[in-house]
Design a protein around this motif. Structure first.
Motif, short mmCIF file in Angstrom:
data_model
loop_
_atom_site.label_atom_id
_atom_site.label_comp_id
_atom_site.label_asym_id
_atom_site.label_seq_id
_atom_site.Cartn_x
_atom_site.Cartn_y
_atom_site.Cartn_z
N ILE A 1 0.84 -1.20 0.00
CA ILE A 1 0.00 0.00 0.00
C ILE A 1 0.87 1.25 0.00
O ILE A 1 0.56 2.24 -0.68
N GLU A 2 1.97 1.22 0.73
CA GLU A 2 2.90 2.35 0.69
C GLU A 2 3.39 2.60 -0.74
O GLU A 2 3.47 3.75 -1.20
N ALA A 3 3.68 1.53 -1.47
CA ALA A 3 4.12 1.66 -2.86
C ALA A 3 3.01 2.22 -3.74
O ALA A 3 3.27 3.03 -4.65
N LEU A 4 1.78 1.80 -3.51
CA LEU A 4 0.66 2.33 -4.29
C LEU A 4 0.45 3.82 -4.04
O LEU A 4 0.17 4.59 -4.96
N LEU A 5 0.60 4.24 -2.79
CA LEU A 5 0.48 5.66 -2.48
C LEU A 5 1.62 6.45 -3.11
O LEU A 5 1.43 7.58 -3.59
N ASP A 6 2.81 5.87 -3.15
CA ASP A 6 3.93 6.51 -3.84
C ASP A 6 3.62 6.66 -5.33
O ASP A 6 3.99 7.67 -5.95
N LEU A 7 2.95 5.66 -5.91
CA LEU A 7 2.57 5.74 -7.33
C LEU A 7 1.58 6.87 -7.56
O LEU A 7 1.72 7.64 -8.53
N VAL A 8 0.57 6.99 -6.70
CA VAL A 8 -0.40 8.08 -6.83
C VAL A 8 0.33 9.42 -6.81
O VAL A 8 0.04 10.31 -7.63
N ASP A 9 1.28 9.59 -5.91
CA ASP A 9 2.03 10.83 -5.83
C ASP A 9 2.91 11.03 -7.06
O ASP A 9 3.03 12.14 -7.59
N ALA A 10 3.55 9.94 -7.53
CA ALA A 10 4.43 10.04 -8.70
C ALA A 10 3.65 10.47 -9.95
O ALA A 10 4.19 11.18 -10.81
N LEU A 11 2.40 10.03 -10.06
CA LEU A 11 1.56 10.38 -11.20
C LEU A 11 0.87 11.73 -11.02
O LEU A 11 0.20 12.20 -11.94
N GLY A 12 1.02 12.35 -9.85
CA GLY A 12 0.41 13.65 -9.61
C GLY A 12 -1.10 13.62 -9.54
O GLY A 12 -1.77 14.59 -9.92
N LEU A 13 -1.65 12.53 -9.02
CA LEU A 13 -3.10 12.38 -8.96
C LEU A 13 -3.62 13.00 -7.66
O LEU A 13 -3.21 12.60 -6.57
N GLU A 14 -4.54 13.94 -7.78
CA GLU A 14 -5.11 14.56 -6.59
C GLU A 14 -6.27 13.76 -6.02
O GLU A 14 -6.48 13.73 -4.81
N LYS A 15 -7.03 13.11 -6.90
CA LYS A 15 -8.18 12.28 -6.49
C LYS A 15 -8.21 11.04 -7.35
O LYS A 15 -7.92 11.09 -8.55
N VAL A 16 -8.57 9.92 -6.74
CA VAL A 16 -8.72 8.68 -7.50
C VAL A 16 -10.00 7.97 -7.07
O VAL A 16 -10.46 8.10 -5.93
N VAL A 17 -10.54 7.22 -8.00
CA VAL A 17 -11.57 6.22 -7.70
C VAL A 17 -10.84 4.89 -7.57
O VAL A 17 -10.16 4.45 -8.50
N LEU A 18 -10.93 4.27 -6.41
CA LEU A 18 -10.28 2.99 -6.17
C LEU A 18 -11.21 1.86 -6.61
O LEU A 18 -12.36 1.80 -6.17
N VAL A 19 -10.70 0.98 -7.47
CA VAL A 19 -11.47 -0.17 -7.94
C VAL A 19 -10.67 -1.41 -7.58
O VAL A 19 -9.65 -1.71 -8.21
N GLY A 20 -11.11 -2.12 -6.52
CA GLY A 20 -10.30 -3.21 -6.00
C GLY A 20 -11.01 -4.55 -6.05
O GLY A 20 -12.13 -4.69 -5.57
#
Length: 281
Positions: A89-108
């Motif tokens: 999950i830490e890596a996924l949050l790093d990905l969100v930040d790397a892509l510059g995403l302010e908001k996401v819809v999570l589809v899990g």
């Protein structure tokens, strides 16, 4: 029109990367697709048809979660489901930040659903909505026979055992069965990587990631809980539990469908996902 999938290795710090599949245009509503667990699983194998179908409207992002597919893997491997979840999950949050995403819809899907709920706890400000598909997360839920078959796959890691396991994920085995051996063979090069087995064995332990009613009550985003009625991997009662305690949840049960709603009922799933994301809060 079918969207073209772009594949990149995106650096997330610490010398690590995630293999990421994307369709659509950045700046559109961002959908972050999180796959489930299992030997040889990749984002592409879980989400290809959805990415191609929704890229005309959304920015679709589907990573191989850390330790899966062509993404980096932890070394050493954290021991246990919760410990593995923390680093992934830490890596996924790093990905969100790397892509510059302010908001996401999570589809899990499955494990990805549990990770979605945990992300909503940790970083609620970045989560617009949540879609849970055959998700775990109900405390004390005993493993189903289908899940046990997944957990113990590496006791007999053959193509034939993989094909047998994949059939557990769908209800209409005759429809999927015509290409199950092809899909199983595609997974085997990944399965044979030693860190894939190491991560699989390290992940599954008696303790799992569960969410109490009080914890779920604090997750206030609009949530769509989807489950196949004939799912033999994660029982339907788990989604009933999540929908009961998530304060803004709707429950959608698909008949004649197993664990992979996005594959077995692809058009139907894409339609309800599109409607849910575009609806007013």
């Amino acid at each position: 029109m079918t969207a073209t999938i772009r594949i990149d290795d995106i650096a997330i710090g610490g010398g690590r990367h995630l293999r990421v599949n994307q369709t659509g245009t950045p700046g559109r509503p961002a959908l972050l697709f999180l796959h489930g667990s299992g030997p040889g699983v990749t984002a592409a194998s879980n989400w290809r048809e959805v990415l191609e179908g929704l890229g005309d409207t959304f920015h679709c992002i589907a990573p191989d979660i850390l330790g899966f597919g062509d993404s980096s893997h932890p070394d050493p491997q954290p021991q246990g489901f919760t410990a593995q979840a923390e680093v992934r999950i830490e890596a996924l949050l790093d990905l969100v930040d790397a892509l510059g995403l302010e908001k996401v819809v999570l589809v899990g899907n499955s494990m990805g659903g549990m990770y979605s709920l945990r992300i909503a706890q940790l970083r609620p400000e970045i989560v617009d909505r949540i879609v849970l598909m055959g998700s775990g997360g109900m405390p004390g839920l005993a493993p189903s026979p289908g899940l046990i078959k997944l957990i113990t796959y590496f006791d007999d890691p053959t193509v034939e055992a993989m094909a047998d396991l994949l059939l557990e994920f769908v209800h209409d085995k005759s429809a999927f069965g015509a290409r199950v051996e092809e899909v199983a063979a595609e997974r085997m090069p990944i399965v044979r990587r030693p860190w894939i087995e190491a991560g699989h064995r390290a992940m599954f332990a008696p303790e799992m990631l569960g969410f109490s009613p009080d914890e779920l009550a604090e997750i206030g985003m609009p949530t769509l809980v989807v489950h196949g009625r004939q799912d033999v991997i994660v029982p339907l009662e788990c989604s009933h539990y999540l929908a009961e305690h998530l304060p803004r949840a709707d429950l959608y049960v698909m008949n004649e469908c197993g664990h992979w709603t996005q594959i077995e009922q692809a058009a139907r799933f894409q339609a309800i996902l599109r409607d849910f994301v575009m609806a007013e809060n």
